[in-house]
Design a protein around this motif. Sequence first.
Motif, PDB file in Angstrom:
ATOM      1  N   PHE A  37       0.815  -1.207   0.000  1.00 61.98           N
ATOM      2  CA  PHE A  37       0.000   0.000   0.000  1.00 61.98           C
ATOM      3  C   PHE A  37       0.857   1.269   0.000  1.00 61.98           C
ATOM      4  CE2 PHE A  37      -2.856  -3.120   2.071  1.00 61.98           C
ATOM      5  CZ  PHE A  37      -3.939  -3.026   1.198  1.00 61.98           C
ATOM      6  N   GLU A  38       0.301   2.308  -0.581  1.00 60.16           N
ATOM      7  CA  GLU A  38       0.931   3.617  -0.559  1.00 60.16           C
ATOM      8  C   GLU A  38       0.927   4.172   0.861  1.00 60.16           C
ATOM      9  OE1 GLU A  38      -0.130   8.120  -2.172  1.00 60.16           O
ATOM     10  OE2 GLU A  38      -0.855   6.363  -3.293  1.00 60.16           O
ATOM     11  N   GLU A  39       2.049   4.714   1.277  1.00 59.96           N
ATOM     12  CA  GLU A  39       2.131   5.324   2.600  1.00 59.96           C
ATOM     13  C   GLU A  39       1.262   6.578   2.649  1.00 59.96           C
ATOM     14  OE1 GLU A  39       3.885   4.167   5.181  1.00 59.96           O
ATOM     15  OE2 GLU A  39       5.083   2.593   4.201  1.00 59.96           O
ATOM     16  N   PHE A  40       0.740   6.879   3.837  1.00 60.29           N
ATOM     17  CA  PHE A  40      -0.056   8.089   4.029  1.00 60.29           C
ATOM     18  C   PHE A  40       0.178   8.597   5.440  1.00 60.29           C
ATOM     19  CE2 PHE A  40      -2.589   4.319   4.837  1.00 60.29           C
ATOM     20  CZ  PHE A  40      -3.093   4.547   6.115  1.00 60.29           C
ATOM     21  N   TYR A  62     -11.323   2.565  -0.403  1.00 62.80           N
ATOM     22  CA  TYR A  62     -10.046   3.164  -0.026  1.00 62.80           C
ATOM     23  C   TYR A  62      -8.911   2.146  -0.100  1.00 62.80           C
ATOM     24  CZ  TYR A  62      -7.029   6.527   2.393  1.00 62.80           C
ATOM     25  OH  TYR A  62      -6.034   7.417   2.718  1.00 62.80           O
ATOM     26  N   LEU A  66      -5.431   2.840  -2.323  1.00 69.78           N
ATOM     27  CA  LEU A  66      -4.076   2.841  -1.755  1.00 69.78           C
ATOM     28  C   LEU A  66      -3.194   1.718  -2.300  1.00 69.78           C
ATOM     29  CD1 LEU A  66      -4.822   3.579   2.030  1.00 69.78           C
ATOM     30  CD2 LEU A  66      -3.852   5.154   0.348  1.00 69.78           C
ATOM     31  N   ARG A  68      -0.878  -0.338  -4.406  1.00 70.30           N
ATOM     32  CA  ARG A  68       0.052  -0.042  -5.492  1.00 70.30           C
ATOM     33  C   ARG A  68       0.578  -1.294  -6.171  1.00 70.30           C
ATOM     34  NH1 ARG A  68      -2.371   3.522  -5.636  1.00 70.30           N
ATOM     35  NH2 ARG A  68      -1.973   5.695  -5.102  1.00 70.30           N
ATOM     36  N   ASP A  69       0.637  -2.393  -5.449  1.00 75.08           N
ATOM     37  CA  ASP A  69       1.184  -3.628  -6.022  1.00 75.08           C
ATOM     38  C   ASP A  69       0.927  -4.739  -5.028  1.00 75.08           C
ATOM     39  OD1 ASP A  69       2.493  -5.380  -7.697  1.00 75.08           O
ATOM     40  OD2 ASP A  69       4.347  -4.195  -7.822  1.00 75.08           O
ATOM     41  N   ASN A 148       2.188  -2.398   5.850  1.00 78.35           N
ATOM     42  CA  ASN A 148       2.576  -3.362   4.809  1.00 78.35           C
ATOM     43  C   ASN A 148       3.125  -4.681   5.332  1.00 78.35           C
ATOM     44  OD1 ASN A 148       1.832  -2.009   2.389  1.00 78.35           O
ATOM     45  ND2 ASN A 148       3.496  -0.545   2.753  1.00 78.35           N
TER      46      ASN A 148
END
Length: 441
Positions: A37-40, A62, A66, A68-69, A148
């Motif tokens: 996941f994308e960091e936030f 959501y 988030l 990404r892969d 993650n």
Amino acid sequence: MPPLASFTPLLLAGFAAARACTNVTIPVDISSRQGLFEEFPIEGNIDVAAFAQAFTQQGRNYTAMLLRDYQTLKGSYEISAKFCQPDSGSASTIQLLSHGIGFDKTYWDLPYNNYNYSYVDIAVKQGYSTLAIDRLGIGNSSHGDPLNTIQAQAEVEALNAITTLLRQGKVPGIDTSFNKVIHVGHSFGSVQSYWLSCLYPNNTDGLVLTGYSANGSYLPVTVAAWNLHSARLNQPLRFGNSSSEGVQKAFGSYGTGTALLSGIQSLLKNVTIQLSTNEIWNEVATTEVGDLINGYNQTIAPLDYPSGYIVQSDFTATQYVFLLPGRYDIGLGILGEMTKQPVATGEILTIGSSPMMSPFSGPVLVFTGENDQPFCGGDCLATGTSAPSIPAEGKKQFPSASVFEALIQPETAHGLNFHYNATAGYEAVQTWLAAQGLAAS
């Protein structure tokens, strides 16, 4: 309202007879295919509130936004657990107990009122051995990156690894191999037990899914109701990484044991707007004032949760999600708040990612409180369909099950073990297991 003294752990002492228990640490190696996941931002309470707002927004996925892969997480971790067996020795059947969000392994063996609410006590008296675990990432088990690393899939892999070690007799500190392993879960622990049956149907002999249904539509309401905060800010002495030395010094003049509580009491009694004894009790027990106190007397080593571990804000949020007003002992409810555990952001993002159906061909029991909020919206009998209950609709998840049954516990909310009629539910579960040929042996 109970006296302020009920806020201390001194009234919780007790014992459980006819059993022998030991704490064990179980090393597990896992390989988990899961999201990247994308960091936030998730540092403070405002960030956490923003995360909850984004997660619960209508029409928005959501998790997908988030993602990404995908990654294959490989690692070695330690799982903290409590093993119990009858005094006469261990049977060849064990119940593997997985707690839900907001709890740890103590959910299954509550010490309150001489262990009167202990699931473990009832199961052991029926001859079973039990192993209650802190799920991967929670309590005294290995923590990890809350986005993650600590995700549902990784926890399922850890649960499967423990199951295999139990069958092989390779759990350190347990000198028994078990022919039958029954997976008993609560809430998110039930989701993971179900998930295990999907991926490894031959590695479980029976499923007991408590606080569960196949309906996940109430999750956004639950997340909103928790009013989530950063765990390390909510209970800094338990969840953070700070020493309580400064707090002890500040309130040392009040003596030991209840020092911080007495100090807060004294401050509240002398505020400009005078508070009654009942109002002081409410201020301490039901708000974050109590959370600041929690851990002062009991914390030996802080749990050191990093940012990204989040937790319900206070006792009022705990009641909304877990407890039915008038049907639980307020002292036990406060204990639940004192000992609560957080949830990782990665867990929330992946809780709904389990397979749609399980090939498991053994017996399945779903056991849920009539007024369960997270899985029934507060009324498990309001189906709007021909099904007798919302949990009963879960039968479609188990098309090959030898037996599927859904039992509804009356006058009980999501945190089943905290309600007055908890032990009646425990007895019903043991009776059901015996009827399916899974009695202790």
